[in-house]
Scaffold this motif. Structure first.
Motif, PDB file in Angstrom:
ATOM      1  N   ILE A   1       0.848  -1.210   0.000  1.00 41.80           N
ATOM      2  CA  ILE A   1       0.000   0.000   0.000  1.00 41.80           C
ATOM      3  C   ILE A   1       0.882   1.258   0.000  1.00 41.80           C
ATOM      4  CG2 ILE A   1      -1.606   1.369   1.403  1.00 41.80           C
ATOM      5  CD1 ILE A   1      -3.018  -1.267   2.134  1.00 41.80           C
ATOM      6  N   ALA A   2       1.923   1.286   0.848  1.00 38.70           N
ATOM      7  CA  ALA A   2       2.809   2.453   0.931  1.00 38.70           C
ATOM      8  C   ALA A   2       3.495   2.705  -0.403  1.00 38.70           C
ATOM      9  CB  ALA A   2       3.833   2.238   2.040  1.00 38.70           C
ATOM     10  N   GLU A   3       3.919   1.588  -1.030  1.00 30.36           N
ATOM     11  CA  GLU A   3       4.624   1.737  -2.308  1.00 30.36           C
ATOM     12  C   GLU A   3       3.700   2.314  -3.374  1.00 30.36           C
ATOM     13  OE1 GLU A   3       6.620  -1.210  -5.599  1.00 30.36           O
ATOM     14  OE2 GLU A   3       6.403  -1.951  -3.553  1.00 30.36           O
ATOM     15  N   ARG A   4       2.483   1.770  -3.425  1.00 27.26           N
ATOM     16  CA  ARG A   4       1.518   2.251  -4.430  1.00 27.26           C
ATOM     17  C   ARG A   4       1.152   3.716  -4.151  1.00 27.26           C
ATOM     18  NH1 ARG A   4       0.372   2.454  -9.386  1.00 27.26           N
ATOM     19  NH2 ARG A   4      -1.826   2.819  -9.897  1.00 27.26           N
ATOM     20  N   LYS A   5       1.058   4.042  -2.862  1.00 27.55           N
ATOM     21  CA  LYS A   5       0.692   5.416  -2.497  1.00 27.55           C
ATOM     22  C   LYS A   5       1.759   6.398  -2.985  1.00 27.55           C
ATOM     23  CE  LYS A   5      -1.064   8.189   1.275  1.00 27.55           C
ATOM     24  NZ  LYS A   5      -0.797   8.554   2.643  1.00 27.55           N
ATOM     25  N   ALA A   6       3.018   6.031  -2.773  1.00 24.68           N
ATOM     26  CA  ALA A   6       4.119   6.902  -3.203  1.00 24.68           C
ATOM     27  C   ALA A   6       4.083   7.075  -4.724  1.00 24.68           C
ATOM     28  CB  ALA A   6       5.447   6.315  -2.755  1.00 24.68           C
ATOM     29  N   ALA A   7       3.789   5.960  -5.428  1.00 22.50           N
ATOM     30  CA  ALA A   7       3.757   6.042  -6.897  1.00 22.50           C
ATOM     31  C   ALA A   7       2.624   6.958  -7.362  1.00 22.50           C
ATOM     32  CB  ALA A   7       3.587   4.638  -7.486  1.00 22.50           C
ATOM     33  N   LEU A   8       1.436   6.748  -6.749  1.00 23.89           N
ATOM     34  CA  LEU A   8       0.278   7.584  -7.147  1.00 23.89           C
ATOM     35  C   LEU A   8       0.546   9.060  -6.861  1.00 23.89           C
ATOM     36  CD1 LEU A   8      -2.776   5.445  -5.941  1.00 23.89           C
ATOM     37  CD2 LEU A   8      -2.199   6.036  -8.307  1.00 23.89           C
ATOM     38  N   GLU A   9       1.171   9.355  -5.723  1.00 19.22           N
ATOM     39  CA  GLU A   9       1.441  10.757  -5.372  1.00 19.22           C
ATOM     40  C   GLU A   9       2.438  11.377  -6.345  1.00 19.22           C
ATOM     41  OE1 GLU A   9       0.315  10.819  -0.624  1.00 19.22           O
ATOM     42  OE2 GLU A   9       2.407  10.565  -1.209  1.00 19.22           O
ATOM     43  N   ALA A  10       3.387  10.565  -6.780  1.00 11.73           N
ATOM     44  CA  ALA A  10       4.371  11.081  -7.749  1.00 11.73           C
ATOM     45  C   ALA A  10       3.679  11.427  -9.065  1.00 11.73           C
ATOM     46  CB  ALA A  10       5.467  10.048  -7.971  1.00 11.73           C
ATOM     47  N   VAL A  11       2.758  10.548  -9.491  1.00  7.63           N
ATOM     48  CA  VAL A  11       2.035  10.807 -10.747  1.00  7.63           C
ATOM     49  C   VAL A  11       1.194  12.084 -10.619  1.00  7.63           C
ATOM     50  CG1 VAL A  11       0.171   9.952 -12.241  1.00  7.63           C
ATOM     51  CG2 VAL A  11       1.968   8.388 -11.457  1.00  7.63           C
ATOM     52  N   GLU A  12       0.523  12.188  -9.452  1.00  6.75           N
ATOM     53  CA  GLU A  12      -0.314  13.375  -9.211  1.00  6.75           C
ATOM     54  C   GLU A  12       0.521  14.656  -9.268  1.00  6.75           C
ATOM     55  OE1 GLU A  12      -2.720  13.745  -5.457  1.00  6.75           O
ATOM     56  OE2 GLU A  12      -3.734  12.040  -6.405  1.00  6.75           O
ATOM     57  N   LEU A  13       1.700  14.617  -8.647  1.00  2.00           N
ATOM     58  CA  LEU A  13       2.576  15.793  -8.624  1.00  2.00           C
ATOM     59  C   LEU A  13       3.055  16.142 -10.035  1.00  2.00           C
ATOM     60  CD1 LEU A  13       4.011  17.828  -6.805  1.00  2.00           C
ATOM     61  CD2 LEU A  13       5.965  16.268  -6.711  1.00  2.00           C
ATOM     62  N   ASP A  14       3.410  15.080 -10.792  1.00  2.00           N
ATOM     63  CA  ASP A  14       3.857  15.343 -12.175  1.00  2.00           C
ATOM     64  C   ASP A  14       2.762  16.030 -12.976  1.00  2.00           C
ATOM     65  OD1 ASP A  14       6.290  14.340 -11.733  1.00  2.00           O
ATOM     66  OD2 ASP A  14       5.948  12.379 -12.702  1.00  2.00           O
ATOM     67  N   ALA A  15       1.505  15.530 -12.807  1.00  2.00           N
ATOM     68  CA  ALA A  15       0.386  16.101 -13.562  1.00  2.00           C
ATOM     69  C   ALA A  15       0.183  17.560 -13.167  1.00  2.00           C
ATOM     70  CB  ALA A  15      -0.886  15.296 -13.294  1.00  2.00           C
ATOM     71  N   LYS A  16       0.302  17.829 -11.845  1.00  2.00           N
ATOM     72  CA  LYS A  16       0.104  19.193 -11.349  1.00  2.00           C
ATOM     73  C   LYS A  16       1.190  20.125 -11.915  1.00  2.00           C
ATOM     74  CE  LYS A  16      -1.148  21.332  -7.021  1.00  2.00           C
ATOM     75  NZ  LYS A  16      -0.805  21.419  -5.623  1.00  2.00           N
ATOM     76  N   LEU A  17       2.414  19.622 -11.889  1.00  2.00           N
ATOM     77  CA  LEU A  17       3.513  20.452 -12.399  1.00  2.00           C
ATOM     78  C   LEU A  17       3.348  20.726 -13.893  1.00  2.00           C
ATOM     79  CD1 LEU A  17       6.632  18.984 -10.569  1.00  2.00           C
ATOM     80  CD2 LEU A  17       5.549  21.209 -10.215  1.00  2.00           C
ATOM     81  N   ALA A  18       2.897  19.678 -14.611  1.00  2.00           N
ATOM     82  CA  ALA A  18       2.728  19.855 -16.059  1.00  2.00           C
ATOM     83  C   ALA A  18       1.637  20.885 -16.336  1.00  2.00           C
ATOM     84  CB  ALA A  18       2.380  18.523 -16.709  1.00  2.00           C
ATOM     85  N   ALA A  19       0.548  20.841 -15.523  1.00  2.00           N
ATOM     86  CA  ALA A  19      -0.580  21.756 -15.767  1.00  2.00           C
ATOM     87  C   ALA A  19      -0.238  23.182 -15.355  1.00  2.00           C
ATOM     88  CB  ALA A  19      -1.800  21.265 -15.008  1.00  2.00           C
ATOM     89  N   GLU A  20       0.607  23.315 -14.327  1.00  2.00           N
ATOM     90  CA  GLU A  20       0.821  24.658 -13.775  1.00  2.00           C
ATOM     91  C   GLU A  20       2.082  25.337 -14.291  1.00  2.00           C
ATOM     92  OE1 GLU A  20       0.810  24.400  -9.557  1.00  2.00           O
ATOM     93  OE2 GLU A  20      -1.345  24.091  -9.433  1.00  2.00           O
ATOM     94  N   HIS A  21       2.786  24.724 -15.182  1.00  2.57           N
ATOM     95  CA  HIS A  21       4.079  25.317 -15.528  1.00  2.57           C
ATOM     96  C   HIS A  21       3.890  26.644 -16.278  1.00  2.57           C
ATOM     97  CE1 HIS A  21       3.628  24.052 -19.666  1.00  2.57           C
ATOM     98  NE2 HIS A  21       4.771  24.631 -19.960  1.00  2.57           N
ATOM     99  N   VAL A  22       4.799  27.563 -16.085  1.00  3.32           N
ATOM    100  CA  VAL A  22       4.702  28.901 -16.676  1.00  3.32           C
ATOM    101  C   VAL A  22       5.454  28.905 -18.007  1.00  3.32           C
ATOM    102  CG1 VAL A  22       5.299  31.326 -16.350  1.00  3.32           C
ATOM    103  CG2 VAL A  22       4.605  29.937 -14.391  1.00  3.32           C
ATOM    104  N   ASP A  23       4.765  29.334 -19.054  1.00  2.72           N
ATOM    105  CA  ASP A  23       5.420  29.400 -20.363  1.00  2.72           C
ATOM    106  C   ASP A  23       6.039  30.784 -20.531  1.00  2.72           C
ATOM    107  OD1 ASP A  23       6.258  29.438 -22.916  1.00  2.72           O
ATOM    108  OD2 ASP A  23       4.381  28.740 -23.809  1.00  2.72           O
ATOM    109  N   LEU A  24       7.345  30.826 -20.325  1.00  2.00           N
ATOM    110  CA  LEU A  24       8.019  32.130 -20.351  1.00  2.00           C
ATOM    111  C   LEU A  24       8.143  32.700 -21.755  1.00  2.00           C
ATOM    112  CD1 LEU A  24      10.810  31.470 -17.724  1.00  2.00           C
ATOM    113  CD2 LEU A  24       8.734  32.797 -17.442  1.00  2.00           C
ATOM    114  N   THR A  25       7.779  31.888 -22.770  1.00  2.00           N
ATOM    115  CA  THR A  25       7.888  32.416 -24.136  1.00  2.00           C
ATOM    116  C   THR A  25       6.623  33.175 -24.548  1.00  2.00           C
ATOM    117  OG1 THR A  25       6.947  30.449 -25.147  1.00  2.00           O
ATOM    118  CG2 THR A  25       9.331  30.452 -24.800  1.00  2.00           C
TER     119      THR A  25
END
Ligand code: DAH
Length: 369
Positions: free
Chosen positions: A71-95
């Protein structure tokens, strides 16, 4: 008897396949919560014989540890995916281009006024101001408007309610009352000035807002005027004409301006005149410096002896000229604006189009507008 290895492979498969953190939490409660499946098994150890417990104990504990770890391992994996998605959605396009910066513009009336002030300042005029809320004396009586005279009605005055003394103030209908205020002030100082050998010429311009109950394409209920006043011992109509013609050539920025004086009546000047400029009105716009049409742009004349008397100046000693011009109207004429009402409608698109840069400060030496 529960098949521990079957249970373990079921729980591990469900942990590995949990789609989100919420599903994983539900699984944890189901297996390891207070009355979860594994917790119940652990409780069962107490009811076993010592031999059974020795055999089952390590297996159930091992099952608990394996499921908790999965359960702990799966939780860490899911949280990593969630964080990646959040970072991808929120990134600032400086161009991306920066949002446009809104910049204020100078209103054409203020630009016209600044141009006029620059021209008259160069001719030696000082600036004077007076109140927008005036009394009848300064706006009318001192300016030689007889009581009940129709000219008072002609001004379409905005009257204020009566005050406790029964007096009705008004919104000044022209900048001429400031002539009276300036001359009264000068008259108060006159004896000391004369004693010091410093007699006045008065040479002032008075820009300001004025109010009349009037509205069409060439009239707005509030507009701007500029008054001019020159008082000295030998001032005459010729000085007035030269001053206004020089002003027009500089304001319209062409030597070709042709003007004419037309006799007129104002209660506070005698003789009085209106000044017209020659212009071309063909093609829906007005051009100064060409054509054979005439356009009235201002009024003026020699200050009436009664006005001088009303402010305590001796008309046998002092005389002078006055004039009044419409600031908005002259600005509209110079910059080519068709409807005066747009000037005060407050539309940002209008000011973006007709407004001036704050860095274009009028200067007669380097060009006005
Ligand atoms: N006060 C006049 C008006 O608003 C304009 C005017 C005419 C002013 C002649 C003057 C003047 O000083 O001499 O219509």
């Amino acid at each position: 008897m529960t098949d521990l290895s079957q249970l373990e492979s079921d729980l591990l498969a469900r942990a590995a396949g949990a789609g989100d953190v919420a599903a994983l939490e539900a699984l944890r409660v189901e297996a390891l919560g207070k009355s979860g499946q594994i917790s119940e098994l652990l409780k069962g150890l107490g009811r076993m014989s010592p031999d059974e417990r020795r055999e089952q104990g390590p297996k159930i504990n091992g099952l608990r540890d394996a499921v908790a770890a999965a359960i702990a391992e799966r939780k860490a994996a899911l949280e990593a995916v969630e964080l990646d998605a959040k970072l991808a959605a929120e990134h600032v396009d400086l161009t991306l281009p920066a949002p446009p910066e809104r910049r204020g513009r100078v209103h054409p009336t203020m630009q016209a006024l600044d141009e006029m002030i620059a021209i008259f300042a160069e001719m030696g005029f000082a600036l004077a101001e007076g109140p927008d809320i005036e009394d009848d004396f300064h706006n009318f009586t001192a300016l030689n408007f007889p009581p009940k005279h129709p000219a008072r009605e002609m001004h379409d005055t905005f009257w204020l309610p009566e005050d406790e003394r029964g007096e009705r103030k008004l919104l000044r209908t022209h900048t001429s009352p400031v002539q009276v205020r300036v001359m009264q002030r000068v008259n108060e100082r006159l004896p000391s000035w004369v004693a010091n050998g410093q007699e006045p010429p008065i040479r002032v311009i008075v820009p300001g807002r004025v109010y009349r109950s009037d509205s069409d394409a060439t009239h707005t209920p509030m507009f701007h005027q500029m008054e001019g006043l020159v008082i000295d011992r030998t001032i005459h109509m010729g000085h007035l004409k030269w001053t206004l013609e020089t002003f027009c050539r500089r304001f319209f920025e062409t030597e070709k301006v042709v003007t004419r004086f037309r006799p007129h009546h104002f209660p506070f000047t005698e003789p009085s005149a209106e000044m017209d400029v020659q212009c071309d009105r063909s093609g829906g716009s007005i051009k100064i410096g060409e054509g054979s049409d005439w356009l009235e742009i201002l009024g003026g004349g020699m200050v009436h002896p009664n006005v001088l008397k009303n402010v305590g100046l001796d008309p046998d000693e002092w005389q002078g000229f006055a004039f009044g011009l419409g600031v908005d109207r002259l600005g509209a004429l110079k910059y080519g604006m068709p409807d005066l009402r747009d000037m005060f409608a407050g539309d940002v698109r209008w000011i973006d189009h007709w407004g001036f840069s704050a860095f274009q400060a009028p200067n007669p030496a380097t060009g006005l507008s």
